[in-house]
Design an enzyme around this catalytic site. Structure first.
Site, PDB file in Angstrom:
ATOM      1  N   GLU A 293      19.089   9.239   6.990  1.00 33.26           N
ATOM      2  CA  GLU A 293      19.450   8.250   8.000  1.00 33.26           C
ATOM      3  C   GLU A 293      20.917   7.882   7.843  1.00 33.26           C
ATOM      4  OE1 GLU A 293      16.863   4.874   8.097  1.00 33.26           O
ATOM      5  OE2 GLU A 293      15.055   6.066   7.720  1.00 33.26           O
ATOM      6  N   HIS A 580     -10.492 -26.979   1.621  1.00 35.50           N
ATOM      7  CA  HIS A 580     -11.265 -25.797   1.222  1.00 35.50           C
ATOM      8  C   HIS A 580     -10.525 -24.588   1.786  1.00 35.50           C
ATOM      9  CE1 HIS A 580     -14.578 -28.464   0.044  1.00 35.50           C
ATOM     10  NE2 HIS A 580     -14.319 -29.124   1.163  1.00 35.50           N
TER      11      HIS A 580
END
Length: 615
Positions: A293, A580
């Site tokens: 790249e 919870h």
């Protein structure tokens, strides 16, 4: 040598005689005091009684300056009255306090607490501290008005800075008393006039605004606060952490750290190119090139590498980590040795530890979220059985039921645990002779601690130790001591952008309605919270600060998609909100006012917990 001593005695006499003129002429903050250094070394050579004479003289001068300082700040401070801007005795008081501290620290045989002159100085200063306490209330009112948002900590403005050296002197003198060696609350020794820690606890806004102005004070005059980190705001902790990292980098020259990796093999290539780098070399500036790249790394490719890597470490084919009950957080896989790429799996864990630490020192944010227990291991903090909820919510519910109910004659358990390595089951003892020890009401708490410790520690101990070894090679353990586990997650993964309106649109209510007073107050409070406390709320209710990419409609629970829930709980309004995390559930009692709800909610969000430690 005797001639040298005589010369030093003469120097000491001249120093004592010039103290009043010297301090009156030095009313500005300086980074170093060469005369102070000379006198400290002089005191190390001369007999102890010369140190005592100098501290007596300093203390006597200090008492005079305390009186002057009282007269300067004795008037009421207000926004429209700028007369307190002329406070200059504070710098003199700070210089005297720092001189005493410097001299006493260099003379090990000298006991400052037994010096009558210094004790008299401390006693005189207590009146000034009481006056400072009264002014602190007014100063904090002013700070709240200039804060960008409610709950935010502004940088101390010029109108308040003249009080800074007075508060610093308070911190130094208070550090010599036993009162600041104990805990912040529930400590009878703190019920004295001279306790900077108690002052900082009560006037956190003022003290933290000074720290925001100059974070280096945590290394010097405010360093006692490092023993009480909950009094330091998260942003100030981060600034201090960055300054320590930058200071270490300034002290050593680090070269460039160049790597060229394939995008589809980013973990393996990065591992092989970085594994043999020393800890010092890992502090170098990273320069990344993706193979095949184009592009020059001016920072963008490095940021991209961190993001790609933070996803690669959790790849299923590597088998290094397993997801917790919410599918978002990860902890080491007890069966990680299954990967057979010719590399010891523990070397991979060490590398991941180094990678996470490297991101920290580079100031890079990772899209990586670990279980609460792993953050606590990184901080060398004790675990509690509640931490297993993020790993296995159903197992946590069973353990919680055990603790809250009579199990005699109901459960037939002993002190053993079952291991499973690809369907090959084995049984190990949680303690010597555990297979012959039944679990009863009397010893069930011990069993719960041991079985959860096994699940979160013993079963993955080698993986954790390798991870910690790599991490602590790059970031020393002591640099993280001020953070708690929630803050460490925010330090590694960043403060999330939380859309309160999106969260509200994807919330379910049980026992309340959307127009119930408590619910209306709750959403009003959330819009008032700063970014840090919003992240704390998300951590508190869901177990992580990560926001789903698709928004809160994609929030996950133990059994799949689960929206945020607010349940009505019953009890006194003094109760704290509870949560919870496996159900993304927040429980609120019906508080009588918005102010009470906010006070209880913030206390719950900032409260810590204790449990068993890692051995």
């Amino acid at each position: 040598f005797l001639d040298c001593q005589e010369a030093l005695k003469s120097l000491s006499g001249s120093y004592l005689a010039s103290l009043p003129v010297f301090f009156t002429a030095n009313v500005e903050r300086t980074s170093s005091d060469h005369l102070q250094n000379v006198m400290s070394y002089t005191c190390r050579i001369l007999p102890t009684d010369y140190t005592e004479k100098i501290i007596d003289a300093l203390s006597l001068e200090g008492k005079k300056i305390v009186s002057l300082c009282e007269s300067e700040i004795g008037q009421e401070a207000s926004e429209n009255d700028s007369s307190y801007l002329r406070i200059k005795s504070g710098f003199v008081l700070l210089k005297i306090a720092s001189n005493i501290g410097h001299l006493s620290s260099k003379q090990k045989k000298f006991d400052l607490k037994r010096n009558e002159g210094f004790r008299s100085f401390q006693k005189a200063a207590q009146v000034l501290w009481s006056l400072l306490e009264r002014h602190a209330v007014t100063l904090e009112t002013m700070l709240k008005k200039i804060a960008p948002k409610e709950g935010a900590i502004p940088i101390a403005p010029q109108s308040i800075l003249p009080y800074f050296p007075v508060v610093e002197a308070f911190a130094i003198l208070s550090s010599f008393a036993k009162t600041d060696e104990g805990k912040v609350k529930n400590d009878p020794e703190l019920d004295t006039n001279l306790s900077f820690v108690a002052f900082a606890d009560k006037h956190s806004l003022l003290v933290n605004s000074f720290i925001r102005h100059d974070s280096s004070c945590l290394e010097e005059n405010f360093k006692i606060l490092l023993k009480h980190p909950r009094l330091i705001e998260f942003e100030n902790k981060c600034s201090y952490f960055r300054s320590r990292i930058n200071k270490g980098n300034d002290d050593h020259h680090h070269g460039s750290l160049r790597i060229c990796v394939r995008r589809d093999c980013v973990f393996e290539d990065s591992f092989h190119q970085l594994r043999h780098r020393t800890a010092q070399e890992m502090h170098g500036r990273l320069n990344v090139q993706f193979q095949g790249e184009d592009g020059v790394d001016a920072g963008g490719l490095t940021r991209e590498w961190y993001q790609v890597m933070s996803r690669a470490i959790f790849k299923e084919e590597l088998a290094l980590f397993t997801s917790g009950g919410n599918g978002i957080t990860f902890q080491p896989n007890p069966n990680s040795m299954i990967q057979n790429e010719g590399v010891d799996h523990l070397q991979y864990f060490k590398f991941v530890g180094r990678f996470v630490a490297k991101a920290l020192i580079d100031g890079q944010i990772l899209d990586a979220y670990f279980t609460r227990s792993l953050y606590k291991h990184l901080l060398a903090q004790p675990l509690s059985y509640e931490d297993i909820e993020a790993v296995d919510p159903d197992y946590f519910k069973n353990l919680k039921w055990m603790l809250e109910n009579d199990i005699n004659g109901v459960l037939e358990l002993n002190f053993t645990a079952e291991t499973d390595y690809f369907d090959k089951k084995d049984t190990i003892e949680l303690k010597p002779g555990g297979s012959k020890i039944a679990v009863t009401n009397d010893n069930k708490a011990e069993y719960v601690n041991l079985i959860t410790k096994h699940r979160m520690t013993n079963a993955i101990e080698q993986q954790i130790l390798a991870f910690l070894e790599g991490f602590w090679e790059i970031v020393p353990k002591d640099l993280l001591e001020m953070f708690n586990d929630n803050e460490l997650e925010l330090l590694i993964s960043g403060l999330p952008d939380i859309d309160i309106f999106d969260l509200k649109a994807n919330t379910e209510y049980v026992g309340y309605f959307s127009n119930s007073p408590v619910i209306r107050w709750f959403w009003e409070i959330l819009t008032e919270l700063n970014k840090e406390d919003k992240a704390r709320l998300l951590q508190f209710c869901t177990g992580t600060s990560k926001v789903p990419l698709e928004g809160f409609k994609a929030l996950q629970g133990v059994s799949g998609p689960q929206k945020f829930q607010i349940h009505k709980s019953y009890g006194a309004s003094s109760l704290l909100p509870t949560a919870h995390t496996c159900f993304n559930q927040l429980d609120l009692v019906e508080y009588e006012s918005k102010e009470k709800l906010k006070e209880r909610l913030l206390l719950a969000l900032h409260e810590g917990s204790e449990g068993f430690g890692f051995v």
